[in-house]
Design a protein around this motif. Structure first.
Motif, PDB file in Angstrom:
ATOM      1  N   GLU A 228       0.833  -1.193   0.000  1.00 35.74           N
ATOM      2  CA  GLU A 228       0.000   0.000   0.000  1.00 35.74           C
ATOM      3  C   GLU A 228       0.876   1.254   0.000  1.00 35.74           C
ATOM      4  O   GLU A 228       0.571   2.232  -0.693  1.00 35.74           O
ATOM      5  CB  GLU A 228      -0.926   0.001   1.208  1.00 35.74           C
ATOM      6  CG  GLU A 228      -2.012  -1.075   1.152  1.00 35.74           C
ATOM      7  CD  GLU A 228      -2.879  -1.079   2.390  1.00 35.74           C
ATOM      8  OE1 GLU A 228      -2.622  -0.250   3.300  1.00 35.74           O
ATOM      9  OE2 GLU A 228      -3.808  -1.900   2.459  1.00 35.74           O
ATOM     10  N   ARG A 229       1.951   1.224   0.773  1.00 34.11           N
ATOM     11  CA  ARG A 229       2.869   2.377   0.814  1.00 34.11           C
ATOM     12  C   ARG A 229       3.554   2.560  -0.541  1.00 34.11           C
ATOM     13  O   ARG A 229       3.722   3.683  -1.013  1.00 34.11           O
ATOM     14  CB  ARG A 229       3.929   2.163   1.907  1.00 34.11           C
ATOM     15  CG  ARG A 229       3.400   2.051   3.319  1.00 34.11           C
ATOM     16  CD  ARG A 229       3.394   3.359   4.034  1.00 34.11           C
ATOM     17  NE  ARG A 229       4.706   3.939   4.205  1.00 34.11           N
ATOM     18  CZ  ARG A 229       4.914   5.120   4.785  1.00 34.11           C
ATOM     19  NH1 ARG A 229       3.883   5.827   5.215  1.00 34.11           N
ATOM     20  NH2 ARG A 229       6.126   5.609   4.925  1.00 34.11           N
ATOM     21  N   ALA A 230       3.942   1.450  -1.154  1.00 35.79           N
ATOM     22  CA  ALA A 230       4.596   1.525  -2.457  1.00 35.79           C
ATOM     23  C   ALA A 230       3.631   2.083  -3.502  1.00 35.79           C
ATOM     24  O   ALA A 230       4.017   2.886  -4.363  1.00 35.79           O
ATOM     25  CB  ALA A 230       5.094   0.147  -2.869  1.00 35.79           C
ATOM     26  N   GLN A 231       2.379   1.650  -3.429  1.00 37.12           N
ATOM     27  CA  GLN A 231       1.379   2.167  -4.363  1.00 37.12           C
ATOM     28  C   GLN A 231       1.137   3.657  -4.136  1.00 37.12           C
ATOM     29  O   GLN A 231       0.978   4.429  -5.097  1.00 37.12           O
ATOM     30  CB  GLN A 231       0.080   1.384  -4.204  1.00 37.12           C
ATOM     31  CG  GLN A 231       0.174  -0.065  -4.686  1.00 37.12           C
ATOM     32  CD  GLN A 231      -1.071  -0.873  -4.376  1.00 37.12           C
ATOM     33  OE1 GLN A 231      -2.052  -0.333  -3.865  1.00 37.12           O
ATOM     34  NE2 GLN A 231      -1.032  -2.159  -4.670  1.00 37.12           N
TER      35      GLN A 231
ATOM     36  N   ALA B 246       3.943   5.592  -5.654  1.00 33.75           N
ATOM     37  CA  ALA B 246       3.826   5.626  -7.111  1.00 33.75           C
ATOM     38  C   ALA B 246       2.795   6.660  -7.554  1.00 33.75           C
ATOM     39  O   ALA B 246       2.984   7.345  -8.572  1.00 33.75           O
ATOM     40  CB  ALA B 246       3.448   4.237  -7.628  1.00 33.75           C
ATOM     41  N   GLN B 247       1.717   6.784  -6.794  1.00 33.79           N
ATOM     42  CA  GLN B 247       0.679   7.755  -7.135  1.00 33.79           C
ATOM     43  C   GLN B 247       1.154   9.192  -6.932  1.00 33.79           C
ATOM     44  O   GLN B 247       0.762  10.104  -7.655  1.00 33.79           O
ATOM     45  CB  GLN B 247      -0.566   7.483  -6.292  1.00 33.79           C
ATOM     46  CG  GLN B 247      -1.254   6.164  -6.642  1.00 33.79           C
ATOM     47  CD  GLN B 247      -2.361   5.795  -5.674  1.00 33.79           C
ATOM     48  OE1 GLN B 247      -2.576   6.490  -4.677  1.00 33.79           O
ATOM     49  NE2 GLN B 247      -3.064   4.702  -5.952  1.00 33.79           N
ATOM     50  N   ILE B 248       2.009   9.386  -5.928  1.00 32.31           N
ATOM     51  CA  ILE B 248       2.519  10.731  -5.625  1.00 32.31           C
ATOM     52  C   ILE B 248       3.660  11.118  -6.556  1.00 32.31           C
ATOM     53  O   ILE B 248       3.864  12.307  -6.860  1.00 32.31           O
ATOM     54  CB  ILE B 248       3.002  10.796  -4.161  1.00 32.31           C
ATOM     55  CG1 ILE B 248       1.803  10.584  -3.210  1.00 32.31           C
ATOM     56  CG2 ILE B 248       3.704  12.113  -3.845  1.00 32.31           C
ATOM     57  CD1 ILE B 248       2.206  10.449  -1.757  1.00 32.31           C
TER      58      ILE B 248
ATOM     59  N   LEU C 263       2.091   9.843   3.892  1.00 34.70           N
ATOM     60  CA  LEU C 263       3.035  10.223   2.850  1.00 34.70           C
ATOM     61  C   LEU C 263       2.663  11.578   2.263  1.00 34.70           C
ATOM     62  O   LEU C 263       1.475  11.883   2.060  1.00 34.70           O
ATOM     63  CB  LEU C 263       3.071   9.171   1.750  1.00 34.70           C
ATOM     64  CG  LEU C 263       3.824   7.879   2.080  1.00 34.70           C
ATOM     65  CD1 LEU C 263       3.669   6.873   0.945  1.00 34.70           C
ATOM     66  CD2 LEU C 263       5.300   8.166   2.349  1.00 34.70           C
ATOM     67  N   ALA C 264       3.684  12.379   1.989  1.00 33.88           N
ATOM     68  CA  ALA C 264       3.468  13.720   1.465  1.00 33.88           C
ATOM     69  C   ALA C 264       4.628  14.109   0.566  1.00 33.88           C
ATOM     70  O   ALA C 264       5.650  13.415   0.505  1.00 33.88           O
ATOM     71  CB  ALA C 264       3.350  14.715   2.623  1.00 33.88           C
ATOM     72  N   ILE C 265       4.456  15.209  -0.151  1.00 37.44           N
ATOM     73  CA  ILE C 265       5.574  15.802  -0.871  1.00 37.44           C
ATOM     74  C   ILE C 265       6.311  16.671   0.138  1.00 37.44           C
ATOM     75  O   ILE C 265       5.778  17.684   0.609  1.00 37.44           O
ATOM     76  CB  ILE C 265       5.088  16.648  -2.061  1.00 37.44           C
ATOM     77  CG1 ILE C 265       4.379  15.762  -3.081  1.00 37.44           C
ATOM     78  CG2 ILE C 265       6.266  17.377  -2.707  1.00 37.44           C
ATOM     79  CD1 ILE C 265       3.747  16.533  -4.238  1.00 37.44           C
ATOM     80  N   VAL C 266       7.528  16.243   0.511  1.00 38.05           N
ATOM     81  CA  VAL C 266       8.289  16.951   1.530  1.00 38.05           C
ATOM     82  C   VAL C 266       9.280  17.892   0.859  1.00 38.05           C
ATOM     83  O   VAL C 266      10.059  17.485  -0.011  1.00 38.05           O
ATOM     84  CB  VAL C 266       9.033  15.967   2.457  1.00 38.05           C
ATOM     85  CG1 VAL C 266       9.903  16.726   3.452  1.00 38.05           C
ATOM     86  CG2 VAL C 266       8.026  15.095   3.205  1.00 38.05           C
TER      87      VAL C 266
ATOM     88  N   ILE D   9      -2.396  16.430  -3.020  1.00 33.98           N
ATOM     89  CA  ILE D   9      -1.407  15.704  -2.215  1.00 33.98           C
ATOM     90  C   ILE D   9      -0.841  16.651  -1.167  1.00 33.98           C
ATOM     91  O   ILE D   9      -0.364  17.745  -1.504  1.00 33.98           O
ATOM     92  CB  ILE D   9      -0.271  15.148  -3.096  1.00 33.98           C
ATOM     93  CG1 ILE D   9      -0.854  14.144  -4.106  1.00 33.98           C
ATOM     94  CG2 ILE D   9       0.795  14.471  -2.236  1.00 33.98           C
ATOM     95  CD1 ILE D   9       0.129  13.693  -5.147  1.00 33.98           C
ATOM     96  N   PRO D  10      -0.857  16.271   0.105  1.00 36.19           N
ATOM     97  CA  PRO D  10      -0.350  17.169   1.150  1.00 36.19           C
ATOM     98  C   PRO D  10       1.150  17.414   1.007  1.00 36.19           C
ATOM     99  O   PRO D  10       1.890  16.578   0.489  1.00 36.19           O
ATOM    100  CB  PRO D  10      -0.660  16.421   2.445  1.00 36.19           C
ATOM    101  CG  PRO D  10      -0.752  14.987   2.041  1.00 36.19           C
ATOM    102  CD  PRO D  10      -1.323  14.988   0.660  1.00 36.19           C
TER     103      PRO D  10
END
Length: 463
Positions: free
Chosen positions: A4-7, A10-12, A47-50, A75-76
């Motif tokens: 789920e984290r890998a998916q 990939a989406q982000i 998960l976020a764009i850091v 996306i946060p």
């Protein structure tokens, strides 16, 4: 959960890559990655764009153009502090040399050891405290082979072997570096090519003919190959300064802008590996002088080429190894695989050694005296010697003595215990057998036959 984290990553990923240029253009921004969002210093697990900055600024001091939006395409985002620096090369003025940790001159070239240019480079402030000729030290990462002509080469960073844009093909390299006590007598090869691209900071040095090399990394072992880094993988590296250290891959999506100084200036690298230090085993994963080290997983597979890190030692950054090899047109030298045959043809012989006292044990009577012994005797005992042997096709011989006597190439070496006291004219060995007990000849025949068989097993090459 891992899938789920890998998916989610990939989406982000596409959104993050599309926003990178815009984010990096904002004030103080030095990196962008996909990572967990933090709130009040605590990991939220989301998960976020850091967006990494040198130092956080109050919103009131930032223009609208420099503020990081709270989300991008749904996306946060998150803003975190980080100070990035090249992990080498260490440098000193020619007259102010202070060697670091591993200054060894190795007779055989391999990964994880000190190296640097034979030349010095003239630098001026603000790149250095004072103008002058500087010498440099970095790490030889691993041995590689030229895909074109098959030449043996040493892999390291652009900024280790080239330093800046004043480099030339043919620049000589030394091991250890000049900073670590090396000299012209420690030359090992010539700089052949280098790259500083949007993914790789690398160079290769052609090793001089006759110089001994091995496909290994100091303190880690033989190089088994290479593979892509994966999030969550435990990794390690061996570098000239911090030597053997441990960490965990936390991202393969890191983008970072670094000031290379001198005539190179700021440079951005994309799709980099970000590694978190395992502080239970290492104070920091890397430091100045470790640039050029290869990053290896638990199977001794190379996943990256170390080039930079954070100033606090928490993070280290590496180029993906496949990109490094392709851009430099080389292949990793891999240690030969030693094939060990599967032992499937073992035979077990059970040898029963009926061990008794030597026939030479006699009693001597002296007139007027008690009976005394001239030779130590032992009682009869049965000892099972489990001799594991092989068929003629097997290349090894394994012997597993499970008996209470020592097995030697002469057979069963029988330790003789001390006898008991003399009672009623006989020597008591503690087991109810006297020294005058007569033994049948067939007993000795069985004993000697057993010893001969053991001896044959020891001496035969075709058992």
């Amino acid at each position: 959960m891992v899938d789920e984290r890998a998916q989610a990553r990939a989406q982000i990923r596409g959104t993050k890559q599309g926003a990178e240029s815009d984010l990096l253009a904002r004030k103080n921004v030095i990196g962008v990655d996909i990572a967990d969002k933090e709130t009040d210093g605590k990991n939220t697990g989301q998960l976020a764009i850091v967006v990494f900055v040198d130092a956080k600024q109050p919103m009131s001091k930032l223009s609208a153009a420099d503020r990081v939006p709270k989300e991008i395409d749904g996306i946060p985002t998150d803003v975190q502090e980080m100070t990035v620096e090249l992990q080498g090369p260490s440098m000193e003025l020619v007259d102010e040399v202070t060697p670091q940790v591993d200054t060894t001159a190795y007779s055989t070239l391999h990964g994880g050891i000190s190296m640097g240019p034979l030349r010095s480079v003239y630098l001026t402030p603000p790149d250095v405290p004072s103008a002058g000729n500087y010498i440099f030290a970095g790490t030889l990462g691993a041995m590689v082979r030229d895909r074109g002509n098959g030449a043996t080469m040493a892999l390291t960073n652009f900024h280790v072997a080239c330093v800046n844009n004043t480099w030339s093909v043919g620049d000589r390299m030394v091991q250890p570096s000049l900073l670590d006590g090396g000299s012209s007598g420690n030359q090992f090869g010539s700089l052949s090519r280098a790259t500083l691209s949007d993914a790789v900071d690398g160079s290769v040095v052609t090793v001089d003919t006759g110089k001994s090399t091995t496909a290994s990394v100091q303190d880690i072992g033989d190089v088994a190959g290479h593979t892509a880094a994966t999030v969550g993988a435990a990794v390690r590296k061996r570098g000239r300064t911090t030597e053997l250290t441990y960490g965990t891959v936390v991202s393969t999506d890191f983008t970072v802008s670094i000031n290379y100084g001198s005539d190179v200036g700021s440079h951005t690298l994309h799709h980099q590996i970000r590694i978190q230090t395992d502080t239970s085993q290492s104070a920091r994963f890397s430091d100045h002088g470790d640039s050029g080290s290869v990053i290896m997983d638990g199977n001794r597979m190379v996943v990256g080429l170390l080039f930079a890190g954070s100033s606090d030692g928490q993070w280290t950054f590496a180029n993906p190894i496949q990109s490094v090899l392709d851009e430099l047109n080389v292949d990793l030298m891999v240690a030969p695989v030693v094939t060990r045959p599967i032992i499937s043809c073992l035979n077990t012989r059970l040898v029963v050694c009926n061990i008794t006292r030597p026939a030479a044990c006699v009693l001597t009577r002296t007139a007027g005296c008690n009976v005394t012994r001239t030779v130590v005797c032992i009682t009869t005992r049965t000892v099972t010697c489990n001799i594991t042997t092989r068929a003629a096709s097997c290349p090894v011989l394994t012997r597993t003595p499970t008996c209470n006597v020592l097995l030697t190439r002469a057979g069963c070496n029988i330790p003789i215990p001390d006898p008991g006291p003399v009672e009623n004219g006989q020597v008591d060995d503690g087991h109810g057998y006297g020294a005058t007990t007569d033994l049948p000849e067939e007993y000795w025949a069985g004993y000697l036959a057993a010893l001969e068989e053991v001896n044959e097993l020891d001496q035969s090459d075709e058992v």
